[in-house]
Design a protein around this motif. Structure first.
Motif, short mmCIF file in Angstrom:
data_model
loop_
_atom_site.label_atom_id
_atom_site.label_comp_id
_atom_site.label_asym_id
_atom_site.label_seq_id
_atom_site.Cartn_x
_atom_site.Cartn_y
_atom_site.Cartn_z
N GLN A 9 7.39 -92.41 -94.11
CA GLN A 9 7.83 -93.91 -93.93
C GLN A 9 7.35 -94.75 -95.28
N MET A 58 4.59 -102.26 -84.63
CA MET A 58 6.03 -102.03 -84.53
C MET A 58 6.38 -101.04 -85.87
N ASN A 62 7.19 -97.18 -85.66
CA ASN A 62 8.62 -97.23 -85.97
C ASN A 62 9.50 -97.19 -84.38
N LYS A 63 8.69 -98.44 -83.93
CA LYS A 63 9.25 -98.51 -82.46
C LYS A 63 10.05 -99.79 -82.22
N PRO A 64 11.16 -99.52 -81.62
CA PRO A 64 12.07 -100.95 -81.50
C PRO A 64 11.08 -102.16 -80.85
N ASN A 66 10.45 -105.37 -78.79
CA ASN A 66 10.52 -105.61 -77.19
C ASN A 66 10.35 -107.19 -77.10
N HIS A 102 13.40 -105.94 -88.84
CA HIS A 102 13.19 -104.87 -88.20
C HIS A 102 13.58 -105.13 -86.47
N GLU A 104 15.79 -107.38 -85.86
CA GLU A 104 17.17 -107.67 -85.95
C GLU A 104 17.97 -106.18 -85.91
N LYS A 105 17.28 -105.38 -86.39
CA LYS A 105 17.80 -103.83 -86.30
C LYS A 105 17.66 -103.22 -84.83
N THR A 106 16.49 -103.44 -84.28
CA THR A 106 16.12 -102.69 -83.29
C THR A 106 16.15 -103.27 -81.90
N TYR A 107 16.45 -104.69 -81.86
CA TYR A 107 16.30 -105.56 -80.47
C TYR A 107 17.59 -106.07 -80.16
N LYS A 108 18.08 -105.92 -78.96
CA LYS A 108 19.31 -106.50 -78.64
C LYS A 108 18.92 -107.80 -77.82
#
Ligand code: SF4
Ligand code: SF4
Length: 435
Positions: A9, A58, A62-64, A66, A102, A104-108
């Motif tokens: 990382q 987070m 490296n977790k999405p 929530n 992060h 923006e990249k991992t959360y819809k």
């Protein structure tokens, strides 16, 4: 604070810088005391320390993101009051920027949310888009109740008409009253500001020209990129950053620039951060650093470089009581607090800091459109504090604050540069007609 990033990382430049930031935090919680959202909501996760833990967790795992993380990070104003208070020098600004990227990249986000944020990005980052959308929204205003809340707020915010410009649009505004300019500066004219309050740029140009300074407004530069940067839209923000850096740097090399002037403190904060943003970019690193070094808020530039000629003071103008609102991006983002106050004092008027002046007015870029309820409470508190001073008018250095505060009071509000321009030979500002 102990951190647990893996070696892998730590090959990533954003993780390297966030790790350094996190290690400085000693969990003391002093920052909570001056955080506007912690004040209002009383939840640890709505204060800087809680948000730091959320981002740390987070990123390290490296977790999405929530829903819970997004809720508390979205509620942050990016006012940076916590940075002014922190005794350990934690750079919360760079940490939350990383956290937002992060997310923006991992959360819809929900469709409604994506639509609102996309709409704001489109409408507010270019003056031509803003004008077209402002005209179009006049037709759909009666139907606005069918739109999501944040879009309704944006539609309501759109002006019905635009103030007339009094200076022609030019690329170079030569110095007046001097045979040879004493300095040459580039002015960031901004995106929304130049449409809704063109008098701010006009005052800046007149004032600088009158004091022997040539002002250039370079084609191709409009937005500073901070709108998309704070929405976590990294690619769009980077496109703007890179374009601005290359245009200004070419001008600096080819024709010389003594400074890049920002008269919107939110934009100035971002320009001063270009050097950090491109710290690992081989091609742009040096150029971005130079652009950041050249950037000055107009009040900083005037205070440090110009011997102002206060004509009106000599003519014994009436004395006014002025409340000075220090925008968060000015006092916390750029650490510029005394320069504007000193300048206004030189006009011979009485200037007062607003009680609890370290707390945000709720504007914060698009915050007042995306987090309406919190922004409204902050605005009400700000107005109550302003009224304690009983000022004849308010002064500040950021268009977002001007718009936000003007929506909550009939006390006139001016940009600092309009006051300095007026007292050094410019016209009396329109908003003061009635006083
Ligand atoms: S004041 Fe600084 S060191 Fe203390 S918890 Fe807040 S960020 Fe960490
Ligand atoms: S930037 Fe402002 S709102 Fe966000 S955590 Fe810091 S003080 Fe609170």
């Amino acid at each position: 604070m102990q951190t647990n990033f893996s070696k892998e990382q730590l090959k990533d430049k954003s993780n390297i810088s966030s790790e350094k930031i996190l290690r400085k935090c000693v969990h003391c919680g002093f920052c909570n005391a001056t955080c506007p959202t912690y004040h209002l909501l009383g939840d640890e996760l709505d204060g800087p320390r809680g948000r730091i833990y959320l981002i740390k967790d987070m990123l390290e795992k490296n977790k999405p993101a929530n829903e819970k993380i997004v809720k508390h990070i979205d509620r942050c104003l990016s006012c940076y009051s916590c940075m002014t208070t922190c005794p350990s020098g934690v750079n919360y600004m760079h940490l939350i920027d990383h956290g937002r990227r992060h997310i923006e990249k991992t959360y819809k986000r929900s469709f409604k949310d994506r639509f609102a944020r996309g709409f704001l990005s489109l409408a507010l980052s270019k003056s031509i888009n803003f004008k077209i959308i402002a005209i179009l929204t006049q037709f759909i205003k009666p139907l606005r109740f069918f739109f999501p809340k944040s879009i309704r707020e944006t539609i309501a915010f759109m002006p019905k008409k635009f103030p007339k410009k009094t200076l022609p649009s030019m690329n170079i505004y030569p110095a007046t009253n001097k045979k040879k300019a004493v300095a040459r500066v580039a002015l960031l004219t901004g995106c929304v500001q130049k449409v809704i309050s063109p008098q701010i740029n006009e005052s800046t140009i007149r004032l600088l020209n009158r004091h022997g300074i040539e002002v250039v407004v370079l084609k191709g530069i409009e937005c500073c990129g901070s709108l998309n940067h704070h929405l976590g839209k990294e690619d769009l923000a980077n496109q703007t950053f890179k374009k601005n850096i290359s245009i200004w740097y070419d001008e600096y090399l080819n024709n010389g620039l003594d400074a890049i002037i920002s008269n919107t403190s939110g934009c100035g904060t971002t320009l001063k951060d270009y050097g950090f943003i491109f710290r690992s970019d081989k091609e742009l690193k040096k150029k971005a650093k130079k652009i950041s070094e050249l950037t000055k808020d107009i009040s900083e530039y005037l205070e440090e470089n110009i011997k102002l000629n206060f004509i009106k003071k000599k003519q014994n103008e009436k004395q006014y009581k002025i409340a000075y609102h220090s925008a968060c991006s000015m006092q916390h983002g750029q650490n510029v607090h005394h320069a504007p106050i000193n300048l206004i004092k030189k006009t011979g008027n009485e200037v007062f800091d607003i009680p609890d002046g370290h707390l945000c007015c709720g504007s914060a870029g698009t915050y007042n459109l995306l987090q309406k309820d919190i922004a409204k409470k902050l605005l009400n508190n700000k107005i109550l504090n302003i009224k304690k001073i009983k000022p004849q008018f308010i002064a500040t250095g950021n268009i977002g604050c001007i718009t936000q505060i003007a929506s909550g009071t009939i006390i006139p509000i001016l940009h600092t540069v309009e006051i300095i321009d007026w007292y050094t030979g410019g016209p009396r500002p329109e908003v003061l007609k009635k006083i």
